[in-house]
Design a protein around this motif. Structure first.
Motif, mmCIF file in Angstrom:
data_model
loop_
_atom_site.group_PDB
_atom_site.id
_atom_site.type_symbol
_atom_site.label_atom_id
_atom_site.label_comp_id
_atom_site.label_asym_id
_atom_site.label_seq_id
_atom_site.Cartn_x
_atom_site.Cartn_y
_atom_site.Cartn_z
ATOM 1 N N GLY A 55 -17.403 6.594 9.892
ATOM 2 C CA GLY A 55 -16.708 7.813 9.503
ATOM 3 C C GLY A 55 -17.660 8.836 8.938
ATOM 4 O O GLY A 55 -18.528 8.503 8.117
ATOM 5 N N LEU A 56 -17.515 10.093 9.373
ATOM 6 C CA LEU A 56 -18.374 11.193 8.929
ATOM 7 C C LEU A 56 -17.502 12.414 8.685
ATOM 8 O O LEU A 56 -16.889 12.935 9.619
ATOM 9 C CB LEU A 56 -19.425 11.490 10.002
ATOM 10 N N PHE A 57 -17.457 12.895 7.425
ATOM 11 C CA PHE A 57 -16.545 13.986 7.081
ATOM 12 C C PHE A 57 -17.157 14.888 6.014
ATOM 13 O O PHE A 57 -17.748 14.409 5.036
ATOM 14 C CB PHE A 57 -15.211 13.438 6.552
ATOM 15 N N LEU A 100 -20.874 16.174 1.932
ATOM 16 C CA LEU A 100 -20.768 15.358 3.137
ATOM 17 C C LEU A 100 -20.638 13.893 2.737
ATOM 18 O O LEU A 100 -21.427 13.383 1.929
ATOM 19 C CB LEU A 100 -22.004 15.557 4.009
ATOM 20 N N PHE A 101 -19.634 13.201 3.311
ATOM 21 C CA PHE A 101 -19.444 11.774 3.098
ATOM 22 C C PHE A 101 -19.597 11.034 4.419
ATOM 23 O O PHE A 101 -19.168 11.522 5.471
ATOM 24 C CB PHE A 101 -18.055 11.487 2.516
ATOM 25 N N VAL A 102 -20.187 9.851 4.366
ATOM 26 C CA VAL A 102 -20.374 9.045 5.570
ATOM 27 C C VAL A 102 -20.167 7.573 5.237
ATOM 28 O O VAL A 102 -20.601 7.087 4.193
ATOM 29 C CB VAL A 102 -21.785 9.273 6.178
ATOM 30 N N TYR A 141 -22.710 9.704 0.056
ATOM 31 C CA TYR A 141 -22.618 11.158 0.097
ATOM 32 C C TYR A 141 -24.016 11.757 0.082
ATOM 33 O O TYR A 141 -24.980 11.135 -0.391
ATOM 34 C CB TYR A 141 -21.775 11.707 -1.053
ATOM 35 N N ASP A 142 -24.126 12.955 0.627
ATOM 36 C CA ASP A 142 -25.417 13.638 0.675
ATOM 37 C C ASP A 142 -25.710 14.259 -0.685
ATOM 38 O O ASP A 142 -25.038 15.202 -1.114
ATOM 39 C CB ASP A 142 -25.401 14.720 1.767
ATOM 40 N N ASN A 143 -26.713 13.730 -1.329
ATOM 41 C CA ASN A 143 -27.132 14.191 -2.647
ATOM 42 C C ASN A 143 -28.455 14.935 -2.496
ATOM 43 O O ASN A 143 -29.535 14.371 -2.660
ATOM 44 C CB ASN A 143 -27.274 12.995 -3.591
ATOM 45 N N ASN A 144 -28.355 16.220 -2.076
ATOM 46 C CA ASN A 144 -29.534 17.061 -1.900
ATOM 47 C C ASN A 144 -30.548 16.461 -0.929
ATOM 48 O O ASN A 144 -31.752 16.405 -1.200
ATOM 49 C CB ASN A 144 -30.203 17.331 -3.248
#
Length: 370
Positions: free
Chosen positions: A129-131, A137-139, A153-156
């Motif tokens: 899952g990618l949203f 952004l969460f994956v 989650y994308d942390n910088n």
């Protein structure tokens, strides 16, 4: 000669009776639209908007600026399986080679150049899952053995664990089924677990929200609708709620005969912005799929009891003719729905199908995008 005339008359009578009995067949044929070859073939990803353009993928990234879909000039390395977008970036999830273990998440802040996002060694396999949810952004991800899962989650530019070890009681790794942001909370739907809500740094102590945890729901989609978060599942259930009130089954929208596909979109009538619908992908049989239309209140919320309407059967509606819809997109299994946000992109309604490519509603008919 008399016998020949009598036999001819009998044959004509039989043909007339047969044609009358088959009138629904001929009517259905008259409502069919000539199929087109989709430019984005196979099973496209969901459609997302970033910086005034739309994006989708089916191995490569495609871009839409308001007239037609074209391959993006600058592609990330690998086979692109999915795309997502936040308010600040476009993302592409790729697989290198044929193995699903070699996955990379790429990020673009300008839509032309791509930078790989650093992954965490604990969960190297991406793709559950990618949203994008607002600015984040969460994956979904799994460990190297595929036995444990997490939501990152994308942390910088670096992936960080939000939800850790999301494994069901049957030792089945969970999958991220959707993510939305409402207020200060991010909502994450996880198959087999439920819906979580938290600020970005507090998911480690979050538990599934009350009313969302029954495994019969088999959650596969999440969307913000008015002042509530709506979740659907392949079990045929629709839930609505928030972190304060919890979730409950939506009256009139739960039917185990019609599993939901996870395709969700809020549609606004281009001719009257007060008319809004929640569109929900469904499955039933070989020739009965497509999506339901659910009328929303003037404030954009779900009514107390909803009606699941076929497109073209009530007002407002997304199509001008019910039968034409039923003979086209109504037969396809949908994996994503998206209405262009207006402006230079227009308000065209798009649909990703399970195996028949990307479709759009244009000039009163649904058909594949050429």
């Amino acid at each position: 000669m008399k016998r020949i005339l009598m036999n001819t008359a009998l044959l004509l009578a039989v043909l007339l009776v047969f044609s009358c009995n088959q009138s629904p067949l001929f009517y259905n044929i008259s409502k069919e639209t000539p199929p087109k070859n989709p430019i984005i073939a196979g099973q496209p990803s969901k459609i997302v908007e970033f910086s005034g353009q739309l994006y989708a993928a089916n191995g490569t990234v495609w871009v839409y600026a308001g007239s037609s879909w074209t391959r993006l000039a600058s592609q990330p390395a690998g086979n692109v399986r999915d795309v997502a977008a936040t308010t600040g970036a476009l993302y592409a999830l790729t697989v290198d080679g044929t193995g699903s273990l070699s996955t990379t998440l790429y990020k673009s802040t300008n839509g032309t150049s791509w930078t790989p996002v650093s992954n965490t060694p604990s969960y190297p396999i991406l793709g559950g899952g990618l949203f994008g949810a607002g600015d984040t952004l969460f994956v979904g991800a799994k460990n190297s053995g595929g036995t444990s899962a997490a939501v990152l989650y994308d942390n910088n530019g670096s992936l960080t664990v939000a939800l850790d070890n999301i494994t069901t009681s049957g030792s089945v790794p969970g999958t991220l089924a959707g993510a939305v942001k409402m207020g200060t909370n991010y909502y994450l739907a996880v198959t087999g677990m439920g819906v979580y809500a938290s600020s970005l740094t507090s998911f480690s102590s979050a538990n599934p929200i009350t009313g969302s945890t029954d495994t019969k729901y088999r959650l596969n989609g999440l969307i913000a609708v008015g002042n509530k978060v709506v979740a659907v599942g392949s079990g045929g259930y629709m839930l609505a709620g928030d972190s304060t009130t919890g979730f409950s089954e939506v009256s009139g929208a739960c039917d185990t005969s019609y599993p939901y596909t996870g395709a969700l979109a809020v549609w606004t009538d281009p001719s009257n912005s007060a008319n809004k619908l929640l569109l929900v992908g469904r499955r039933y049989s070989t020739y009965t799929n497509g999506y339901w239309e659910i009328g929303l209140t003037t404030s954009g919320d779900l009514p107390g009891t909803v009606s699941l309407n076929k497109p073209g059967s009530s007002s407002p509606t997304t199509v001008t003719d019910k039968s034409t819809y039923e003979q086209s997109l109504g037969q396809k299994v949908l994996t994503a729905l998206y209405q262009a946000p207006g402006g230079t992109l227009g308000t065209t309604l798009f649909a990703s199908t399970l195996k028949d490519g990307l479709w759009a509603y244009r000039n009163g008919t649904w058909n594949a995008e050429e």
